[in-house]
Design an enzyme around this catalytic site. Structure first.
Site, PDB file in Angstrom:
ATOM      1  CB  SER A  35      -1.155  -5.345  -3.914  1.00  0.00           C
ATOM      2  OG  SER A  35      -1.062  -3.959  -3.875  1.00  0.00           O
ATOM      3  CG  HIS A  66       3.181  -2.527  -5.688  1.00  0.00           C
ATOM      4  ND1 HIS A  66       2.695  -2.745  -6.958  1.00  0.00           N
ATOM      5  CD2 HIS A  66       2.116  -2.575  -4.867  1.00  0.00           C
ATOM      6  CE1 HIS A  66       1.377  -2.900  -6.892  1.00  0.00           C
ATOM      7  NE2 HIS A  66       1.004  -2.801  -5.631  1.00  0.00           N
ATOM      8  CG  HIS A  88      -1.094   2.370  -6.941  1.00  0.00           C
ATOM      9  ND1 HIS A  88       0.100   1.826  -6.523  1.00  0.00           N
ATOM     10  CD2 HIS A  88      -1.935   1.325  -7.151  1.00  0.00           C
ATOM     11  CE1 HIS A  88      -0.008   0.502  -6.491  1.00  0.00           C
ATOM     12  NE2 HIS A  88      -1.216   0.173  -6.871  1.00  0.00           N
ATOM     13  CE1 TYR A  90      -1.373   4.040  -2.837  1.00  0.00           C
ATOM     14  CE2 TYR A  90      -3.126   3.251  -4.271  1.00  0.00           C
ATOM     15  CZ  TYR A  90      -2.003   3.007  -3.483  1.00  0.00           C
ATOM     16  OH  TYR A  90      -1.520   1.732  -3.360  1.00  0.00           O
ATOM     17  CD  GLU A  91       2.660   4.393  -5.486  1.00  0.00           C
ATOM     18  OE1 GLU A  91       3.844   4.206  -5.149  1.00  0.00           O
ATOM     19  OE2 GLU A  91       2.141   3.844  -6.483  1.00  0.00           O
ATOM     20  CB  ALA A 118      -4.668  -6.974  -4.565  1.00  0.00           C
ATOM     21  CG  MET A 222      -7.345   1.671  -4.323  1.00  0.00           C
ATOM     22  SD  MET A 222      -6.439   2.014  -2.806  1.00  0.00           S
ATOM     23  CE  MET A 222      -7.578   1.368  -1.571  1.00  0.00           C
ATOM     24  CB  SER A 223      -4.061  -0.233  -9.714  1.00  0.00           C
ATOM     25  OG  SER A 223      -4.522  -1.574  -9.749  1.00  0.00           O
ATOM     26  CG  ASN A 246     -10.267  -6.828   0.713  1.00  0.00           C
ATOM     27  OD1 ASN A 246      -9.343  -6.691  -0.101  1.00  0.00           O
ATOM     28  ND2 ASN A 246     -11.256  -5.965   0.806  1.00  0.00           N
ATOM     29  CG  HIS A 280      -1.572  -2.781   1.817  1.00  0.00           C
ATOM     30  ND1 HIS A 280      -2.121  -3.013   0.564  1.00  0.00           N
ATOM     31  CD2 HIS A 280      -0.229  -2.787   1.622  1.00  0.00           C
ATOM     32  CE1 HIS A 280      -1.156  -3.142  -0.332  1.00  0.00           C
ATOM     33  NE2 HIS A 280       0.009  -3.015   0.279  1.00  0.00           N
TER      34      HIS A 280
END
Ligand SMILES: O=P(O)(O)O[C@@H]1C[C@H](O)[C@@H](CO)O1
Length: 313
Positions: A35, A66, A88, A90-91, A118, A222-223, A246, A280
């Site tokens: 990301s 992306h 990902h 989640y997409e 990230a 998440m990846s 973060n 995000h």
């Protein structure tokens, strides 16, 4: 043919052969940009960008930060292929689609893959902006039935029971620290750690953050893990760099609402509690701010690989 998702390797490779000049068709290194980190593609010389929609088997990246391009080019004199934008689960993408580009890279002869992402920091000693050289992972989805290697094997010569306790190449990890030395980076710029993979797209609750930290994870994202598994199955050397964008929100202690109300009823002045959240946007902002550092490290490591350093080929 894989019954779950027919994988059109021959078609993809044939399109690539028509679009990529022969000089760039056998990349030495594969790169996946996380990301906000697609700027890595900007440093490629003689770059050829191919939109994912021209490549059979590729889906589209739908996440801000992306892109949807496969980039071929040179870093120094080393031919590389870079995903400017990843997929990902989640997409809504199937795991087989998420890892398809990694398998295509393998079919093109890529032996070393550098995966960036990230991530949120769980370890309080990590500062935002640190790059974590990942040496291990915790993948609750893998342990509970969401593993890209589930199902019939795509190649019967592959190991059915892939060991992954050695997934993160020590030789490649050494190269990152050697690269940091050559680039005169401060010691704090880099750390080592364990990545926890979660499916997302929700960020963690405080309790989930505490749970993952207690389990031994330093960062969460998440990846990456599906890509790592496919790359290992394909026999690649794997390196993962996580940019801490973060801190995961893990407050010191829960401030009781009952006590707050009781104190107010007793006429005491209480401090207003504001719950923090992650966004995000902050992930992307940090990616942009630290993109050059990530780029410099990746370029140096690629240069080392090109020179045959570190035991990686
Ligand atoms: O693709 P990566 O892992 O770099 O992206 C992270 C994880 C989520 O996709 C997103 C959350 O902000 O950033």
């Amino acid at each position: 043919m894989h019954p779950d998702a027919p994988l059109p390797f021959a078609e993809t490779l044939s399109v690539l052969q028509t679009l990529v000049p022969p000089k760039l068709l056998s990349p030495r290194v594969g790169i996946i940009c996380g990301s906000g980190l697609s700027g890595l593609g900007g440093s490629l010389k003689e770059v050829v960008l191919i939109s994912y929609d021209r490549l059979p088997g590729f889906v589209q990246s739908t996440v801000p930060g992306h892109k949807s391009f496969l980039a071929f080019g040179l870093i120094g004199s080393v031919p590389v292929v870079a995903m400017l934008g990843r997929f990902h689960p989640y997409e809504g993408h199937k795991l087989s689609s998420v890892v398809y580009p990694v398998r295509v890279m393998a079919k093109m002869g890529v032996k070393n893959i550098i995966i960036t992402n990230a991530a949120g920091a769980l370890n309080p000693n990590l500062a935002v902006g640190t790059i974590v050289v990942v040496h291990d992972h915790i993948a609750l989805p893998n342990l509970t039935g969401m593993n890209p290697l589930l199902g019939p094997q795509i190649d019967s010569s592959y190991s059915r029971f892939l060991p992954i306790s050695d997934a993160y190449s020590r030789s490649l990890r050494r190269l990152v620290f050697q690269a940091a030395h050559q680039l005169s980076l401060d010691r704090e710029a880099l750390a080592e750690g364990t990545y926890a993979w979660v499916s997302g797209p929700t960020y963690e609750t405080a309790a989930e953050g505490r749970f993952l930290r207690a389990a031994g994870a330093d960062v969460v994202g998440m990846s990456t893990v599906p890509e790592v598994l496919a790359a290992r199955e394909e026999g690649m050397n794997v390196m993962v760099l996580s940019l801490v964008t973060n801190m995961v929100v893990i407050p010191e202690g829960y401030k009781s609402v009952r006590e707050e109300v009781e104190a107010e009823l007793a006429g005491k002045v209480t401090e207003a509690v504001v719950d923090e959240v992650v966004s995000h946007e902050e992930v992307l902002t940090l990616g942009r701010e630290k993109g050059d550092l990530m780029k410099a490290l990746v370029e140096k490591v690629v240069e080392f690989i090109g020179n045959g350093n570190g035991g990686a080929v």
